[in-house]
Scaffold this motif. Structure first.
Motif, mmCIF file in Angstrom:
data_model
loop_
_atom_site.group_PDB
_atom_site.id
_atom_site.type_symbol
_atom_site.label_atom_id
_atom_site.label_comp_id
_atom_site.label_asym_id
_atom_site.label_seq_id
_atom_site.Cartn_x
_atom_site.Cartn_y
_atom_site.Cartn_z
ATOM 1 N N GLN A 291 39.307 67.658 13.570
ATOM 2 C CA GLN A 291 38.078 66.929 13.929
ATOM 3 C C GLN A 291 37.303 67.759 14.937
ATOM 4 O OE1 GLN A 291 37.673 63.089 16.443
ATOM 5 N NE2 GLN A 291 38.070 62.397 14.357
ATOM 6 N N THR A 293 34.392 68.244 16.945
ATOM 7 C CA THR A 293 33.326 67.339 17.396
ATOM 8 C C THR A 293 32.037 68.057 17.728
ATOM 9 O OG1 THR A 293 34.251 67.466 19.631
ATOM 10 C CG2 THR A 293 34.955 65.634 18.249
ATOM 11 N N CYS A 294 32.123 69.326 18.098
ATOM 12 C CA CYS A 294 30.896 70.084 18.382
ATOM 13 C C CYS A 294 31.230 71.561 18.443
ATOM 14 C CB CYS A 294 30.244 69.626 19.683
ATOM 15 S SG CYS A 294 31.242 69.934 21.148
ATOM 16 N N THR A 308 34.922 72.379 20.161
ATOM 17 C CA THR A 308 35.725 71.328 20.783
ATOM 18 C C THR A 308 36.497 70.592 19.702
ATOM 19 O OG1 THR A 308 34.109 71.021 22.549
ATOM 20 C CG2 THR A 308 35.664 69.233 22.192
ATOM 21 N N CYS A 309 37.778 70.326 19.985
ATOM 22 C CA CYS A 309 38.625 69.611 19.025
ATOM 23 C C CYS A 309 39.623 68.754 19.793
ATOM 24 C CB CYS A 309 39.336 70.589 18.106
ATOM 25 S SG CYS A 309 40.433 71.734 18.989
ATOM 26 N N ARG A 310 40.475 68.065 19.068
ATOM 27 C CA ARG A 310 41.528 67.280 19.710
ATOM 28 C C ARG A 310 42.782 68.145 19.869
ATOM 29 N NH1 ARG A 310 41.567 62.877 15.111
ATOM 30 N NH2 ARG A 310 41.723 64.907 14.052
ATOM 31 N N LYS A 444 40.477 65.710 24.097
ATOM 32 C CA LYS A 444 39.597 66.769 23.605
ATOM 33 C C LYS A 444 39.759 68.036 24.436
ATOM 34 C CE LYS A 444 36.060 63.778 21.603
ATOM 35 N NZ LYS A 444 34.630 63.379 21.604
#
Length: 476
Positions: A291, A293-294, A308-310, A444
């Motif tokens: 995922q 996110t940006c 950015t990710c988890r 994150k």
């Protein structure tokens, strides 16, 4: 520099007559002892003190003839604590611990420290109770010595402006005559006193009054006592400055490391290379379900090529467990078993305090070498990098890195101030702080290109090595 050992060496030199030079014009200690005897006789005749059952003998004969502990300089004398004091005796505790809200300060062993009296957690007794215990009233310039328990040997000088007080049965009052209380304090804090005090008791250890009275001590001329105390104060002030500098420097080192990690995970520690494969592309290829996110195209806060990710997008999170203690076959092997206390050892977990067997390993979740262990119950946020395969207990969640992240970069991400703060925000507590696996997985994190990760790790290691060298020099 070991400042504790340095202090002990100074005290040892002091009572051996090697800290300051002798002055042949000083009144010898033999004359001082005669004056002490005369003063004791006066106090006895006035009924202020009682005559001891046996008067100790003094001698300036060399130790090899009189079996004295060591030879003292010319003008010094060996004597006993009993001979130079008007009082050696412990206090008592009011019946039923009959303390009052205010009144006369009542000093217990936890109030007595080598540096002085500590009024934190002080108790009080009424004036009526104090009058019943008037025989153990504390005077200014008395020495208060802890004579039982774990703090045995701790000794404080009562200040010259002291007004009134009393002590418990765990504290002994030592009241010297004509000998500087600060010199007797020096003797009590010296290695020689610790070595020669005759402690009794197998459970709660104690230093009986009789044993204390008969302790030998070397007495210098009064003028030399003054010079000794002045020289000790000079050296101890210097050592205090060193210790404070060490504390300040250690704090600065810790803050610098945090700042380095903060710069690292924000892309400000090393320059970006536009030719590096963007982290988002790498992550999509290795973990299509990630995922993202940006990335830098959507956020000006991220450097070129970052995303950015988890945490779970770049690692597998597993929670540890503890093999049953009821089965002895699970323990005593060679497999490291990590607990939160092991994470205090430093960045790299090279050993553990406990080990399990291969049987214990088989029923546990194995954490591979290169994983990052994070304490998620209790001391939340402590981290360690596994340098060998092992298992962890249930208080630790471990992040096993994927191909998208350098294992050490993952560790430094989890060790960063931002990650720590996120853990604290996500933790829940009733009686103990906890952060579960699911919450940790969804934290994150910022991910740079793989080549930049390696450059960042290399730079961190270079800087930390310098800081570690400085820190180690403080312990030498």
């Amino acid at each position: 520099m070991d400042t504790k050992k340095l202090r002990q060496k100074i005290l040892d030199l002091a009572i051996h007559g090697k800290l300051v030079p002798q002055d042949p014009n000083d009144e010898p200690a033999s004359v001082l002892l005669e004056r002490i005897r005369a003063e004791k006789e006066r106090l006895i005749k006035e009924g202020k003190i009682k005559r001891s059952r046996k008067t100790a003998k003094t001698s300036d004969t060399p130790h090899y003839e009189q079996d004295m502990p060591f030879e003292v300089p010319k003008g010094w004398m060996w004597t006993t604590l009993e001979e130079i004091t008007s009082k050696i005796g412990s206090g008592s505790t009011p019946k039923g611990s009959n303390y009052s809200e205010g009144g006369i300060p009542f000093f217990r062993s936890q109030n007595v420290y080598n540096e002085g009296l500590v009024y934190e957690d002080i108790k009080f007794i009424s004036d009526a109770t104090h009058q019943l215990m008037i025989g153990t009233e504390v005077h200014s310039k008395d020495l208060l010595l802890n004579i039982t328990g774990g703090s045995l040997g701790r000794c404080a000088i009562v200040p010259a402006d002291f007004q009134i007080g009393n002590v418990s049965q765990h504290v002994c009052i030592i009241r010297s005559i004509l000998v500087l209380s600060s010199y007797v304090h020096t003797f009590i804090l010296s290695p020689f006193f610790k070595k020669t005090m005759n402690i009794t008791g197998s459970g709660r250890e104690g230093l009986p009054k009789y044993n204390l009275e008969k302790m030998f001590l070397p007495i210098p001329p009064l003028k030399e006592q003054e010079r000794i105390i002045k020289e000790i104060e000079h050296w101890f002030t210097f050592i205090d400055t060193i210790e404070q500098s060490k504390v300040n420097l250690q704090t600065a080192i810790k803050q610098t490391k945090s700042k380095i990690l903060d710069l690292a995970i924000h892309g400000e520690l090393v320059p970006q290379d536009p030719s590096d494969e963007p982290a988002s592309e790498l992550l999509k290829r290795i973990n299509p379900k990630a995922q993202i996110t940006c990335d830098n195209e959507h956020s000006e806060k991220l450097p070129q090529g970052w995303c950015t990710c988890r945490l779970k997008d770049i690692s597998i999170i597993i929670t540890g467990s503890t093999p049953s203690k009821s089965n002895p076959n699970y323990y005593g092997g060679d497999v490291p078993f990590y607990k939160p206390a092991d994470l205090d050892a430093g960045r790299f977990l090279e050993k553990s305090m406990e080990h399990v067997s291969e049987a214990g390993k088989k029923i546990s979740r194995v954490v591979p070498m290169g994983s990052t262990a994070v304490c998620c119950i209790g001391s939340i946020g402590k981290v360690g990098y596994l340098t060998q395969e092992g298992i962890t207990n249930q208080q630790i969640n471990s992040a096993i890195p994927s191909e998208a992240v350098n294992s050490l970069f993952l560790y430094y991400t989890c060790a960063s101030p931002s990650f720590y703060n996120e853990l604290q925000l996500l933790s829940s507590a009733v009686t103990i702080s906890i952060i579960n696996k699911s919450k940790m997985e969804n934290i994150k994190v910022s991910l740079p290109p793989l080549l930049e990760q390696k450059c960042i790790v290399k730079k961190i290691e270079e800087l930390f090595t310098v800081l570690d060298t400085i820190e180690q020099s403080l312990q030498a």
